[in-house]
Design an enzyme around this catalytic site. Structure first.
Site, PDB file in Angstrom:
ATOM      1  N   GLU A  93       0.839  -1.200   0.000  1.00 54.08           N
ATOM      2  CA  GLU A  93       0.000   0.000   0.000  1.00 54.08           C
ATOM      3  C   GLU A  93       0.875   1.251   0.000  1.00 54.08           C
ATOM      4  O   GLU A  93       1.998   1.215   0.505  1.00 54.08           O
ATOM      5  CB  GLU A  93      -0.836   0.022   1.288  1.00 54.08           C
ATOM      6  CG  GLU A  93      -2.250  -0.510   1.131  1.00 54.08           C
ATOM      7  CD  GLU A  93      -3.226   0.546   0.643  1.00 54.08           C
ATOM      8  OE1 GLU A  93      -2.830   1.407  -0.170  1.00 54.08           O
ATOM      9  OE2 GLU A  93      -4.388   0.498   1.070  1.00 54.08           O
ATOM     10  N   ASP A  94       0.352   2.335  -0.530  1.00 49.53           N
ATOM     11  CA  ASP A  94       1.075   3.600  -0.441  1.00 49.53           C
ATOM     12  C   ASP A  94       1.012   4.169   0.974  1.00 49.53           C
ATOM     13  O   ASP A  94       2.012   4.525   1.565  1.00 49.53           O
ATOM     14  CB  ASP A  94       0.554   4.621  -1.474  1.00 49.53           C
ATOM     15  CG  ASP A  94      -0.955   4.844  -1.423  1.00 49.53           C
ATOM     16  OD1 ASP A  94      -1.660   4.179  -0.626  1.00 49.53           O
ATOM     17  OD2 ASP A  94      -1.446   5.696  -2.191  1.00 49.53           O
ATOM     18  N   ASP A  97      -4.121   5.091   6.244  1.00 47.07           N
ATOM     19  CA  ASP A  97      -4.732   6.308   6.789  1.00 47.07           C
ATOM     20  C   ASP A  97      -5.803   5.904   7.801  1.00 47.07           C
ATOM     21  O   ASP A  97      -5.486   5.519   8.914  1.00 47.07           O
ATOM     22  CB  ASP A  97      -5.267   7.127   5.608  1.00 47.07           C
ATOM     23  CG  ASP A  97      -5.771   8.496   5.986  1.00 47.07           C
ATOM     24  OD1 ASP A  97      -5.228   9.093   6.924  1.00 47.07           O
ATOM     25  OD2 ASP A  97      -6.708   8.991   5.332  1.00 47.07           O
ATOM     26  N   PHE A 146      -1.934  15.925   4.604  1.00 43.33           N
ATOM     27  CA  PHE A 146      -2.221  15.299   3.318  1.00 43.33           C
ATOM     28  C   PHE A 146      -0.967  15.381   2.457  1.00 43.33           C
ATOM     29  O   PHE A 146      -0.450  16.467   2.204  1.00 43.33           O
ATOM     30  CB  PHE A 146      -3.407  15.955   2.605  1.00 43.33           C
ATOM     31  CG  PHE A 146      -3.927  15.102   1.494  1.00 43.33           C
ATOM     32  CD1 PHE A 146      -4.847  14.089   1.752  1.00 43.33           C
ATOM     33  CD2 PHE A 146      -3.466  15.261   0.185  1.00 43.33           C
ATOM     34  CE1 PHE A 146      -5.310  13.262   0.732  1.00 43.33           C
ATOM     35  CE2 PHE A 146      -3.919  14.432  -0.833  1.00 43.33           C
ATOM     36  CZ  PHE A 146      -4.848  13.436  -0.557  1.00 43.33           C
ATOM     37  N   ARG A 159       1.599  12.319  -8.666  1.00 43.10           N
ATOM     38  CA  ARG A 159       2.153  10.983  -8.383  1.00 43.10           C
ATOM     39  C   ARG A 159       3.618  10.892  -8.783  1.00 43.10           C
ATOM     40  O   ARG A 159       4.362  10.084  -8.270  1.00 43.10           O
ATOM     41  CB  ARG A 159       1.374   9.906  -9.160  1.00 43.10           C
ATOM     42  CG  ARG A 159      -0.064   9.712  -8.706  1.00 43.10           C
ATOM     43  CD  ARG A 159      -0.617   8.416  -9.306  1.00 43.10           C
ATOM     44  NE  ARG A 159      -2.071   8.357  -9.286  1.00 43.10           N
ATOM     45  CZ  ARG A 159      -2.787   7.938  -8.242  1.00 43.10           C
ATOM     46  NH1 ARG A 159      -2.200   7.555  -7.140  1.00 43.10           N
ATOM     47  NH2 ARG A 159      -4.103   7.903  -8.305  1.00 43.10           N
TER      48      ARG A 159
HETATM   49  P1  IMP Z   1      -7.658   4.592   4.185  1.00 46.97           P
HETATM   50  O1  IMP Z   1      -8.687   3.652   3.705  1.00 46.97           O
HETATM   51  O2  IMP Z   1      -8.270   5.799   4.834  1.00 46.97           O
HETATM   52  O3  IMP Z   1      -6.592   3.975   5.056  1.00 46.97           O
HETATM   53  O4  IMP Z   1      -6.987   5.248   2.912  1.00 46.97           O
HETATM   54  C1  IMP Z   1      -6.098   4.622   2.137  1.00 46.97           C
HETATM   55  C2  IMP Z   1      -5.985   5.321   0.801  1.00 46.97           C
HETATM   56  O5  IMP Z   1      -6.356   6.696   0.849  1.00 46.97           O
HETATM   57  C3  IMP Z   1      -4.551   5.313   0.363  1.00 46.97           C
HETATM   58  O6  IMP Z   1      -4.244   4.129  -0.335  1.00 46.97           O
HETATM   59  C4  IMP Z   1      -4.467   6.564  -0.482  1.00 46.97           C
HETATM   60  O7  IMP Z   1      -4.817   6.284  -1.820  1.00 46.97           O
HETATM   61  C5  IMP Z   1      -5.479   7.507   0.120  1.00 46.97           C
HETATM   62  N1  IMP Z   1      -4.845   8.482   1.027  1.00 46.97           N
HETATM   63  C6  IMP Z   1      -4.925   8.542   2.365  1.00 46.97           C
HETATM   64  N2  IMP Z   1      -4.202   9.547   2.871  1.00 46.97           N
HETATM   65  C7  IMP Z   1      -3.623  10.139   1.801  1.00 46.97           C
HETATM   66  C8  IMP Z   1      -2.715  11.266   1.660  1.00 46.97           C
HETATM   67  O8  IMP Z   1      -2.263  11.911   2.594  1.00 46.97           O
HETATM   68  N3  IMP Z   1      -2.358  11.564   0.381  1.00 46.97           N
HETATM   69  C9  IMP Z   1      -2.784  10.872  -0.711  1.00 46.97           C
HETATM   70  N4  IMP Z   1      -3.615   9.829  -0.615  1.00 46.97           N
HETATM   71  C10 IMP Z   1      -4.031   9.467   0.626  1.00 46.97           C
HETATM   72 MG    MG Z   2      -5.392   8.014  -3.938  1.00 45.97          MG
END
Ligand code: IMP
Ligand code: MG
Length: 172
Positions: A93-94, A97, A146, A159
């Protein structure tokens, strides 16, 4: 835009994470699953530093609209190409969050009976967690900002930045 993590620091840490994965799966095969699109750059760098018999696949999910806020809804947009039954899987995963995406992915992937299922994430924002999920291999823990770059986007942009940068936009 303010640089949060420089390319050299990312490169060094990605190498360390790859070496850790190599040690943990020594003598075994490894299957990496990249979560599109954010993880594509991290996965590309990571896999080249892993010294194991490795295969890769991708899954695409969407939980976010075009902006910064999660809709809380996860959908599979592109499924895996092949079965993961009996494989040593590391989901790449990137960023972790709220954990909503990962929680969903782990649930659907576990049903497919991998031998091992672990998570590697370049970034972690632990203060944002809604679902109790943890990564096994984390690049960097970061504050609640962010961020974009090194695969991470804002509305599909940025990206390609080599550093991870803080994006500041007016709220809303
Ligand atoms: P989660 O489901 O809230 O954990 O979000 C995961 C996804 O949200 C990541 O794979 C990202 O694509 C996106 N995301 C969450 N925080 C950021 C951020 O700070 N910048 C860019 N994308 C984010
Ligand atoms: Mg995204």
């Amino acid at each position: 835009m303010k640089v949060l993590i420089r390319r050299a620091a990312i490169q060094k840490r990605v190498r360390e994470v790859a070496h850790q994965i190599t040690r943990d799966f020594k003598g075994q095969r490894l299957h990496l699953i990249g979560v599109l699109k954010g993880a594509c750059i991290f996965l590309s760098d990571l896999v080249r530093e892993i010294n194991l018999d490795t295969s890769i696949d991708f899954i695409a999910v969407s939980s976010y609209g075009k902006g910064k806020q999660s809709s809380g809804q996860v959908r599979v947009l592109k499924d895996l190409d092949s079965s993961i039954e009996g494989l040593n899987v590391v989901l790449v995963e990137d960023i972790l969050d709220t954990g909503i995406t990962l929680n969903y992915l782990l649930r659907i992937l576990r049903q497919r009976k991998p031998k091992i299922l672990r998570v590697a994430a370049l970034l972690d924002k632990p203060s944002r967690r809604v679902k109790p999920v943890k990564g096994n291999y984390i690049g960097f823990s970061i504050p609640n900002e962010f961020v974009v770059g090194y695969g991470l986007d804002y509305a599909e942009r940025y990206r390609n930045l080599k550093d991870v940068c803080i994006l500041s936009l007016p709220p809303g």
